[in-house]
Scaffold this active site. Sequence first.
Site, short mmCIF file in Angstrom:
data_model
loop_
_atom_site.label_atom_id
_atom_site.label_comp_id
_atom_site.label_asym_id
_atom_site.label_seq_id
_atom_site.Cartn_x
_atom_site.Cartn_y
_atom_site.Cartn_z
N HIS A 126 -29.60 3.56 -26.98
CA HIS A 126 -30.82 4.20 -26.46
C HIS A 126 -30.56 5.48 -25.66
CE1 HIS A 126 -29.70 2.02 -22.77
NE2 HIS A 126 -30.46 2.89 -22.12
C1 UD1 Z 1 -33.94 3.85 -18.33
C2 UD1 Z 1 -32.78 4.17 -17.39
C3 UD1 Z 1 -31.48 3.71 -18.04
C4 UD1 Z 1 -31.54 2.25 -18.45
C5 UD1 Z 1 -32.75 2.03 -19.35
C6 UD1 Z 1 -32.88 0.58 -19.72
C7 UD1 Z 1 -33.24 6.28 -16.16
C8 UD1 Z 1 -32.78 7.68 -15.94
N1 UD1 Z 1 -32.63 5.61 -17.17
O1 UD1 Z 1 -33.75 4.62 -19.50
O2 UD1 Z 1 -30.42 3.87 -17.10
O3 UD1 Z 1 -30.36 1.92 -19.19
O4 UD1 Z 1 -33.93 2.46 -18.63
O5 UD1 Z 1 -33.76 0.36 -20.76
O6 UD1 Z 1 -34.09 5.81 -15.45
N2 UD1 Z 1 -40.59 3.90 -23.51
C9 UD1 Z 1 -41.59 3.16 -24.08
N3 UD1 Z 1 -42.00 2.02 -23.46
C10 UD1 Z 1 -41.46 1.59 -22.31
C11 UD1 Z 1 -40.43 2.36 -21.72
C12 UD1 Z 1 -40.01 3.49 -22.34
O7 UD1 Z 1 -42.12 3.51 -25.14
O8 UD1 Z 1 -41.87 0.52 -21.80
C13 UD1 Z 1 -40.11 5.10 -24.20
C14 UD1 Z 1 -40.85 6.35 -23.82
O9 UD1 Z 1 -40.99 7.13 -24.96
C15 UD1 Z 1 -39.93 7.04 -22.85
C16 UD1 Z 1 -38.56 6.62 -23.34
O10 UD1 Z 1 -38.75 5.31 -23.88
O11 UD1 Z 1 -40.13 8.39 -22.80
C17 UD1 Z 1 -37.51 6.57 -22.28
O12 UD1 Z 1 -37.90 5.70 -21.20
P1 UD1 Z 1 -37.38 5.94 -19.69
O13 UD1 Z 1 -37.81 4.82 -18.84
O14 UD1 Z 1 -37.71 7.31 -19.25
O15 UD1 Z 1 -35.81 5.89 -19.82
P2 UD1 Z 1 -34.89 4.85 -20.59
O16 UD1 Z 1 -34.28 5.55 -21.73
O17 UD1 Z 1 -35.58 3.55 -20.87
#
Ligand code: UD1
Length: 366
Positions: free
Chosen positions: A207
């Site tokens: 991811h």
């Molecule tokens: C975050 C953490 C990472 C951790 C990961 C666990 C930061 C900088 N990174 O990364 O260290 O390993 O969580 O999963 O905080 N999205 C959804 N639904 C959700 C959540 C996210 O669709 O419930 C999608 C969205 O498009 C979003 C992308 O995932 O833009 C990234 O989500 P985000 O929480 O910003 O960072 P992670 O990659 O999950």
Amino acid sequence: MSLFVSVVGARPQFVKLAPLCRAFDALSGPGVHRILHTGQHYDREMSDLFFEELDIPRPDVDLGIGSGPHGRQTASMLEALEAEFDRSGPDVVIVYGDTNSTLAAALAASKMNIPLCHIEAGLRSFDRSMPEEVNRVVADHCADRLYPPTPLALANLENEGLGDRSVQVGDVMLDAVQYNLRLAEEKSDVESRYGLDGRDYGVVTVHRPINTTPEALSTILGSLEAIAGTGLPLLFPMHPRTRAVLPESHPLADSGILIVEPLGHLDMLKAISGARVVITDSGGLQKEAAFVGTPCVTLRETTEWTETVEIGANVLIGTSPAELKAAVRTALETSSANWQDSIRMHYGDGNSARKIVEDLNDWSGW
Ligand code: UD1
């Protein structure tokens, strides 16, 4: 009586929160500990399911911030957390790990002079290009009480002049894995659900932004197909960001790669404990794999969990997957007997959350 507020927002933090909730329940009275969810993760599989399965009380407050570019996401959290801290007046704010929710809560608490405690402090990958590295350094330097999980994490904090506010009590993730693995053995049917009962298989998660450009993901999938083609099916629970890139990147029908929705934590633990190998770019999963005795191949140049590499449970192959097949072959020949004794030396005895709450009660003068 002090009010402790745990701020969480993303999957790995819910896992770390659960043992703290149990320890607060056992050692402190009701109403002493509250949970504040930033809403960074919001899909059911990424959030609610964790609270249900891990028996974590519902958050007292959910800020509902959601996704966005890192600056905007962090800024929105900072603004909302400041207002919330102002309203509820916590005596101590507790942050976990290294996500944007950790960063925002650390900044909000320190700007308001609220004592801050950082659980899982002192980890360093020394790779500032990862947002998590910056988040953890800032959180550590804002914190008044730090709980490094390992002797190496404590040494990192000492090197940065933070030793006198740090107490090394072991790793709450070990508490969590020991507790949850028993539940997973009872409750999870993940292997039969995906036709993996009694079979050798691997578990994959990807991811990180660097691995989820269409080109990078396509190359990784090519290597995974080659591995699955040798008769080792690969269960690939997919993060929403990775899923969003998938359609353009690669056709996968009949490849032996089983792409499924993100798994709940109990299913994930059961899957990695039954697997012959874990292939991942996650932070926490590298260590959970070591704890459950499964070798890990990590698709990153660096790791904050260097101990897993030292003890022979994990190998880093960088983001170019050319070496993946050979690394998986070696992992399949590795026995966890080689590293099980080292786990206790590095990560403690599985009672870290209790020691943290005892120390917090003394430290905050409750
Ligand atoms: C975050 C953490 C990472 C951790 C990961 C666990 C930061 C900088 N990174 O990364 O260290 O390993 O969580 O999963 O905080 N999205 C959804 N639904 C959700 C959540 C996210 O669709 O419930 C999608 C969205 O498009 C979003 C992308 O995932 O833009 C990234 O989500 P985000 O929480 O910003 O960072 P992670 O990659 O999950």
